[in-house]
Design a protein around this motif. Sequence first.
Motif, PDB file in Angstrom:
ATOM      1  N   GLY A  93      -3.521  13.018  -3.323  1.00 54.71           N
ATOM      2  CA  GLY A  93      -2.317  12.318  -3.777  1.00 54.71           C
ATOM      3  C   GLY A  93      -1.608  11.586  -2.660  1.00 54.71           C
ATOM      4  N   GLY A  94      -1.635  12.159  -1.441  1.00 52.98           N
ATOM      5  CA  GLY A  94      -0.978  11.501  -0.319  1.00 52.98           C
ATOM      6  C   GLY A  94      -1.770  10.336   0.236  1.00 52.98           C
ATOM      7  N   LEU A  95      -3.106  10.463   0.292  1.00 58.13           N
ATOM      8  CA  LEU A  95      -3.938   9.404   0.875  1.00 58.13           C
ATOM      9  C   LEU A  95      -4.243   8.284  -0.114  1.00 58.13           C
ATOM     10  CD1 LEU A  95      -6.442  11.652   2.889  1.00 58.13           C
ATOM     11  CD2 LEU A  95      -4.525  10.309   3.794  1.00 58.13           C
ATOM     12  N   TRP A  96      -4.483   8.658  -1.366  1.00 57.98           N
ATOM     13  CA  TRP A  96      -4.817   7.668  -2.401  1.00 57.98           C
ATOM     14  C   TRP A  96      -3.917   7.893  -3.617  1.00 57.98           C
ATOM     15  CZ3 TRP A  96      -8.829  10.888  -0.370  1.00 57.98           C
ATOM     16  CH2 TRP A  96      -9.577  10.298   0.645  1.00 57.98           C
ATOM     17  N   PRO A  97      -2.668   7.423  -3.544  1.00 54.10           N
ATOM     18  CA  PRO A  97      -1.700   7.709  -4.617  1.00 54.10           C
ATOM     19  C   PRO A  97      -2.161   7.284  -6.003  1.00 54.10           C
ATOM     20  CG  PRO A  97      -0.603   6.775  -2.706  1.00 54.10           C
ATOM     21  CD  PRO A  97      -2.065   6.652  -2.444  1.00 54.10           C
ATOM     22  N   SER A  98      -2.787   6.135  -6.114  1.00 57.34           N
ATOM     23  CA  SER A  98      -3.212   5.671  -7.434  1.00 57.34           C
ATOM     24  C   SER A  98      -4.290   6.577  -8.016  1.00 57.34           C
ATOM     25  CB  SER A  98      -3.721   4.231  -7.349  1.00 57.34           C
ATOM     26  OG  SER A  98      -4.835   4.139  -6.467  1.00 57.34           O
ATOM     27  N   VAL A  99      -5.201   7.037  -7.146  1.00 53.09           N
ATOM     28  CA  VAL A  99      -6.242   7.968  -7.605  1.00 53.09           C
ATOM     29  C   VAL A  99      -5.615   9.293  -8.029  1.00 53.09           C
ATOM     30  CG1 VAL A  99      -8.296   9.274  -6.933  1.00 53.09           C
ATOM     31  CG2 VAL A  99      -8.006   6.905  -6.149  1.00 53.09           C
ATOM     32  N   GLY A 100      -4.676   9.791  -7.225  1.00 55.72           N
ATOM     33  CA  GLY A 100      -4.010  11.043  -7.558  1.00 55.72           C
ATOM     34  C   GLY A 100      -3.276  10.980  -8.884  1.00 55.72           C
ATOM     35  N   ALA A 101      -2.572   9.854  -9.122  1.00 55.91           N
ATOM     36  CA  ALA A 101      -1.844   9.714 -10.373  1.00 55.91           C
ATOM     37  C   ALA A 101      -2.783   9.703 -11.576  1.00 55.91           C
ATOM     38  CB  ALA A 101      -1.016   8.427 -10.345  1.00 55.91           C
ATOM     39  N   ASP A 102      -3.984   9.174 -11.382  1.00 53.90           N
ATOM     40  CA  ASP A 102      -4.954   9.117 -12.485  1.00 53.90           C
ATOM     41  C   ASP A 102      -5.614  10.464 -12.776  1.00 53.90           C
ATOM     42  OD1 ASP A 102      -4.466   6.453 -12.831  1.00 53.90           O
ATOM     43  OD2 ASP A 102      -6.138   5.792 -11.563  1.00 53.90           O
ATOM     44  N   LEU A 103      -5.385  11.457 -11.909  1.00 53.73           N
ATOM     45  CA  LEU A 103      -6.005  12.775 -12.108  1.00 53.73           C
ATOM     46  C   LEU A 103      -5.157  13.703 -12.973  1.00 53.73           C
ATOM     47  CD1 LEU A 103      -7.419  13.449  -8.525  1.00 53.73           C
ATOM     48  CD2 LEU A 103      -8.687  12.771 -10.559  1.00 53.73           C
TER      49      LEU A 103
ATOM     50  N   SER B  49      -3.234  18.574 -11.097  1.00 58.09           N
ATOM     51  CA  SER B  49      -1.776  18.578 -11.197  1.00 58.09           C
ATOM     52  C   SER B  49      -1.117  18.249  -9.870  1.00 58.09           C
ATOM     53  CB  SER B  49      -1.292  19.946 -11.693  1.00 58.09           C
ATOM     54  OG  SER B  49      -1.715  20.185 -13.012  1.00 58.09           O
ATOM     55  N   MET B  50      -1.627  18.823  -8.775  1.00 60.26           N
ATOM     56  CA  MET B  50      -1.019  18.562  -7.472  1.00 60.26           C
ATOM     57  C   MET B  50      -1.282  17.131  -7.017  1.00 60.26           C
ATOM     58  SD  MET B  50       0.941  19.710  -5.195  1.00 60.26           S
ATOM     59  CE  MET B  50       1.048  21.420  -5.715  1.00 60.26           C
ATOM     60  N   ALA B  51      -2.484  16.629  -7.266  1.00 61.62           N
ATOM     61  CA  ALA B  51      -2.787  15.244  -6.904  1.00 61.62           C
ATOM     62  C   ALA B  51      -1.878  14.284  -7.659  1.00 61.62           C
ATOM     63  CB  ALA B  51      -4.254  14.933  -7.217  1.00 61.62           C
ATOM     64  N   PHE B  52      -1.644  14.562  -8.946  1.00 58.73           N
ATOM     65  CA  PHE B  52      -0.755  13.706  -9.740  1.00 58.73           C
ATOM     66  C   PHE B  52       0.667  13.753  -9.206  1.00 58.73           C
ATOM     67  CE2 PHE B  52       2.500  13.870 -13.078  1.00 58.73           C
ATOM     68  CZ  PHE B  52       2.478  12.538 -13.474  1.00 58.73           C
ATOM     69  N   THR B  53       1.165  14.953  -8.899  1.00 57.10           N
ATOM     70  CA  THR B  53       2.549  15.096  -8.441  1.00 57.10           C
ATOM     71  C   THR B  53       2.791  14.292  -7.169  1.00 57.10           C
ATOM     72  OG1 THR B  53       2.718  17.295  -9.412  1.00 57.10           O
ATOM     73  CG2 THR B  53       4.292  16.743  -7.686  1.00 57.10           C
ATOM     74  N   ILE B  54       1.915  14.469  -6.178  1.00 57.65           N
ATOM     75  CA  ILE B  54       2.093  13.761  -4.912  1.00 57.65           C
ATOM     76  C   ILE B  54       1.807  12.271  -5.080  1.00 57.65           C
ATOM     77  CG2 ILE B  54       1.371  13.631  -2.505  1.00 57.65           C
ATOM     78  CD1 ILE B  54       2.869  16.168  -3.212  1.00 57.65           C
ATOM     79  N   GLY B  55       0.753  11.941  -5.833  1.00 59.33           N
ATOM     80  CA  GLY B  55       0.389  10.535  -5.992  1.00 59.33           C
ATOM     81  C   GLY B  55       1.393   9.757  -6.799  1.00 59.33           C
ATOM     82  N   ASN B  56       1.966  10.372  -7.837  1.00 59.65           N
ATOM     83  CA  ASN B  56       2.869   9.638  -8.727  1.00 59.65           C
ATOM     84  C   ASN B  56       4.277   9.529  -8.151  1.00 59.65           C
ATOM     85  OD1 ASN B  56       3.138   8.392 -11.460  1.00 59.65           O
ATOM     86  ND2 ASN B  56       4.676   9.987 -11.694  1.00 59.65           N
ATOM     87  N   TYR B  57       4.781  10.627  -7.555  1.00 58.24           N
ATOM     88  CA  TYR B  57       6.161  10.618  -7.072  1.00 58.24           C
ATOM     89  C   TYR B  57       6.256  10.381  -5.573  1.00 58.24           C
ATOM     90  CZ  TYR B  57       6.933  12.597 -11.670  1.00 58.24           C
ATOM     91  OH  TYR B  57       6.963  12.791 -13.021  1.00 58.24           O
TER      92      TYR B  57
END
Length: 465
Positions: A40-50, A218-226
Amino acid sequence: MSRNDAAPGTVTAPPGRIRRMLSHLYIQCLIAVLLGAAVGGLWPSVGADLKPLGDGFIALVKMFIAPIIFCTVVHGIASMGNARAVGRVSLKALVYFEVLTTVAMVIGLVVVNVVKPGSGLHIDLSTLSTKGLPPEATTAHEGFAAFLLATIPATLVSALTGNEILPVLLVSVLFGFGLHASGEAGLGIARGVEKFSTVLFTLIRWIMRLAPIGAFGSMAFTIGNYGLGTLRHLALLVGSFWLTALFFVLVVLGTVMRLNGLRMLPFLRYIKEELLIVLGTSSTEPVLPRMMAKLQHAGASKPVVGITLPAGYSFNLDGTAIYLTMGSVFLAQALGIHLSLTQQLAMLAVMLLTSKGAAGVTGSGFIALAATLSAVPHVPVAALALIFGVDRFMSEARALTSLVGNGVATLAVARWEGELDEERAKAVLRGEIPYTPAPAPSAVPAEPDPKETPAPTHDPVPAAR
């Protein structure tokens, strides 16, 4: 180069030990949470899509929550010695819930008035909008009468197909008393319910193998989205909330454990897998079946666990209680609205209602805060836009606090009822009687109560005495 040829001074872990470590669910979830945060921190768009990974895991577990609550509550009541014992357990649990929830709210109220995380922000209300808030946060909320009527399902079966816990509890209690009063006919059905619950717990064990995937998504989405940048803007609120929740767990709940002859830190170690799953998913629902099994393994009788723990998921949300007082007063401070002590106490009274009945899922605390603000005239609902971006970072603390609180409540009520094997509980928390999940056998016999068996080490839920 073989292990024996390693350079002098090099320490290498035996492959067998590494495999054993990775086989533990809590290690898998910890790795998944760290990987999710990194993605989520390195690739926010990818994290949000998870996000679907986390949502899918929670949906799989929620599919079984209502039937599991129904089976455990029904069998717990049916196996009680008499109906008066059920009423006594329920009354003690509800009184405990109200007292601890009120204590949690008062602590949150004191901290937010001392720290004042919202002071100095000077937010102009005209710049805020409810456009980006969830639909549930902006809809009209029910009064007390409507809240009570909502606990009555349209049909007996619809309670098991809905998303609310209170209707399931109502139907389960009524059905359990019905079996208890039906004599021999009810006894046969109660045995069938117990066997059916064994099947449900077996399915849940299979689904829990997917917990690391859900935690990762869930964690990838949280960091990537917000993003962590959002967190920095309201770091004082988030940090003070986490510290307050930690204080409540270690001091308040720790005191309750001490008064009942147990210690908090060993209990936290005992449920570390469940805590990591909750940390990753921001939801307490996925670990409800495991918590029931672990509390029974720790010496609490099945009837008390079956009544107290599911009820706590609706009536004992300690983390949400702290969040409601801190969140509402923070918003008032940010908008420059002065709340007198009388107004704050009035809000607290409303929160005692709005904090009840919410399932332990992500976002339920935010919706409960919206219900509180809509019920009192002091702070506008539009102010929720200020904390919507960081709510997810507080959701984990809410869920973790509520999970620990419900576990402590169950052990306390069991001890007050004389339904806790204290020596076994101490031995389990010391790690002398490990909890080791094992696949259920093809033909599942009724298992003895943990009080009567010195050291069972397998997962299927022990039968009531």
